[in-house]
Design a protein around this motif. Structure first.
Motif, PDB file in Angstrom:
ATOM      1  N   UNK A   4     -14.015  -0.186 -11.917  1.00 32.79           N
ATOM      2  CA  UNK A   4     -12.949  -0.348 -10.925  1.00 32.79           C
ATOM      3  C   UNK A   4     -11.918   0.777 -11.001  1.00 32.79           C
ATOM      4  N   UNK A   5     -11.433   1.103 -12.194  1.00 31.23           N
ATOM      5  CA  UNK A   5     -10.406   2.135 -12.339  1.00 31.23           C
ATOM      6  C   UNK A   5     -10.889   3.491 -11.834  1.00 31.23           C
ATOM      7  N   UNK A   6     -12.134   3.844 -12.132  1.00 35.11           N
ATOM      8  CA  UNK A   6     -12.680   5.122 -11.663  1.00 35.11           C
ATOM      9  C   UNK A   6     -12.760   5.166 -10.139  1.00 35.11           C
ATOM     10  N   UNK A   7     -13.124   4.045  -9.526  1.00 37.69           N
ATOM     11  CA  UNK A   7     -13.200   3.997  -8.063  1.00 37.69           C
ATOM     12  C   UNK A   7     -11.812   4.050  -7.425  1.00 37.69           C
ATOM     13  N   UNK A  42     -15.621  -5.063  -7.513  1.00 42.06           N
ATOM     14  CA  UNK A  42     -14.845  -6.154  -8.099  1.00 42.06           C
ATOM     15  C   UNK A  42     -13.808  -5.574  -9.065  1.00 42.06           C
ATOM     16  N   UNK A  43     -12.551  -6.003  -8.978  1.00 43.06           N
ATOM     17  CA  UNK A  43     -11.518  -5.456  -9.859  1.00 43.06           C
ATOM     18  C   UNK A  43     -11.709  -5.803 -11.333  1.00 43.06           C
ATOM     19  N   UNK A  44     -12.588  -6.732 -11.626  1.00 44.06           N
ATOM     20  CA  UNK A  44     -12.828  -7.118 -13.022  1.00 44.06           C
ATOM     21  C   UNK A  44     -13.963  -6.334 -13.672  1.00 44.06           C
ATOM     22  N   UNK A  45     -14.545  -5.368 -12.952  1.00 46.18           N
ATOM     23  CA  UNK A  45     -15.646  -4.588 -13.518  1.00 46.18           C
ATOM     24  C   UNK A  45     -15.127  -3.302 -14.152  1.00 46.18           C
ATOM     25  N   UNK A  46     -15.951  -2.743 -15.035  1.00 47.56           N
ATOM     26  CA  UNK A  46     -15.558  -1.544 -15.781  1.00 47.56           C
ATOM     27  C   UNK A  46     -15.343  -0.330 -14.875  1.00 47.56           C
ATOM     28  N   UNK A  48      -0.661  -1.851  -4.829  1.00 52.50           N
ATOM     29  CA  UNK A  48      -1.614  -2.253  -3.800  1.00 52.50           C
ATOM     30  C   UNK A  48      -1.992  -3.719  -3.992  1.00 52.50           C
ATOM     31  N   UNK A  49      -2.416  -4.362  -2.932  1.00 48.55           N
ATOM     32  CA  UNK A  49      -2.946  -5.707  -3.021  1.00 48.55           C
ATOM     33  C   UNK A  49      -4.350  -5.630  -3.624  1.00 48.55           C
ATOM     34  N   UNK A  50      -4.602  -6.405  -4.658  1.00 47.58           N
ATOM     35  CA  UNK A  50      -5.885  -6.356  -5.377  1.00 47.58           C
ATOM     36  C   UNK A  50      -7.068  -6.631  -4.455  1.00 47.58           C
ATOM     37  N   UNK A  51      -6.984  -7.681  -3.654  1.00 50.82           N
ATOM     38  CA  UNK A  51      -8.102  -8.024  -2.763  1.00 50.82           C
ATOM     39  C   UNK A  51      -8.338  -6.930  -1.728  1.00 50.82           C
ATOM     40  N   UNK A  52      -7.274  -6.325  -1.218  1.00 53.79           N
ATOM     41  CA  UNK A  52      -7.425  -5.301  -0.185  1.00 53.79           C
ATOM     42  C   UNK A  52      -8.070  -4.036  -0.728  1.00 53.79           C
ATOM     43  N   UNK A  53      -7.609  -3.547  -1.877  1.00 53.73           N
ATOM     44  CA  UNK A  53      -8.214  -2.324  -2.433  1.00 53.73           C
ATOM     45  C   UNK A  53      -9.641  -2.609  -2.889  1.00 53.73           C
ATOM     46  N   UNK A  54      -9.873  -3.805  -3.412  1.00 60.20           N
ATOM     47  CA  UNK A  54     -11.223  -4.187  -3.819  1.00 60.20           C
ATOM     48  C   UNK A  54     -12.172  -4.190  -2.622  1.00 60.20           C
ATOM     49  N   UNK A  55     -11.721  -4.722  -1.489  1.00 59.28           N
ATOM     50  CA  UNK A  55     -12.526  -4.710  -0.263  1.00 59.28           C
ATOM     51  C   UNK A  55     -12.785  -3.280   0.211  1.00 59.28           C
ATOM     52  N   UNK A  56     -11.768  -2.430   0.134  1.00 61.55           N
ATOM     53  CA  UNK A  56     -11.893  -1.060   0.629  1.00 61.55           C
ATOM     54  C   UNK A  56     -12.869  -0.231  -0.199  1.00 61.55           C
ATOM     55  N   UNK A  57     -12.847  -0.401  -1.515  1.00 60.83           N
ATOM     56  CA  UNK A  57     -13.723   0.416  -2.365  1.00 60.83           C
ATOM     57  C   UNK A  57     -15.012  -0.303  -2.730  1.00 60.83           C
ATOM     58  N   UNK A  58     -15.144  -1.545  -2.282  1.00 60.40           N
ATOM     59  CA  UNK A  58     -16.378  -2.337  -2.457  1.00 60.40           C
ATOM     60  C   UNK A  58     -16.768  -2.520  -3.925  1.00 60.40           C
TER      61      UNK A  58
END
Length: 156
Positions: free
Chosen positions: A64-67, A58-62, A46-56
């Motif tokens: 992120x993987x659970x979301x 930041x991909x650098x937070x703890x 997946x594109x990092x920015x796109x999935x990050x936007x969808x799940x609201x």
């Protein structure tokens, strides 16, 4: 002279417009059947920015993987030979502009049909296109998904 100047400006404007940024929304999933363990292994990019936007988040937070896990579980369904299969999330990895998501389905001894419902990012991005490539006992099948075509089925 004015005509040549006008043509030059039109050409320059067209050239600049050709470099305009246009987002391309897609995901790609590779599915491999491991006969020894009777497992379908899924790898989704997946594109990092796109999935990050969808799940609201930041991909650098703890969290992120659970979301990402929750999101994939809610947006990807698998049916083998007409029976629903449980997907087990095995991990994810952020690698620059891409997020790799790993999951699997166990206890699959023989496959005649695979049906997948894939709505990953379809609600967030109207032009999202999801591609799934399946390898099973030397056979390759490809499915694609987009708004209005969220379910696909292939036979082996």
């Amino acid at each position: 002279m004015k005509k040549h100047l006008y043509i030059s400006w039109v050409f320059a404007l067209m050239l600049l417009m050709s470099f305009a940024v246009a987002d391309f929304y897609s995901s790609m999933t590779k599915v491999d059947y491991l006969e020894a363990s009777k497992t379908l292994k899924f790898t989704t990019k997946l594109n990092t920015a796109h999935i990050s936007d969808a799940i609201k988040i930041n991909p650098n937070t703890a969290g992120f993987e659970a979301e990402v896990k929750r999101y994939v579980n809610n947006n990807f369904d698998l049916y083998v030979n007409g029976s629903p299969k449980t997907l087990t999330f095995t991990g994810s990895q952020v690698n620059g502009e891409s997020v790799w998501v790993y999951f699997e389905a166990n206890g699959i001894s023989e496959i005649s049909t695979i049906r997948i419902k894939n709505t990953i990012l379809l609600s967030s991005f109207p032009k999202q296109f999801n591609l799934v490539n399946i390898a099973y006992k030397g056979n390759q099948r490809t499915m694609n998904f987009q708004r209005g075509k969220e379910v696909n089925e292939v036979s082996f």
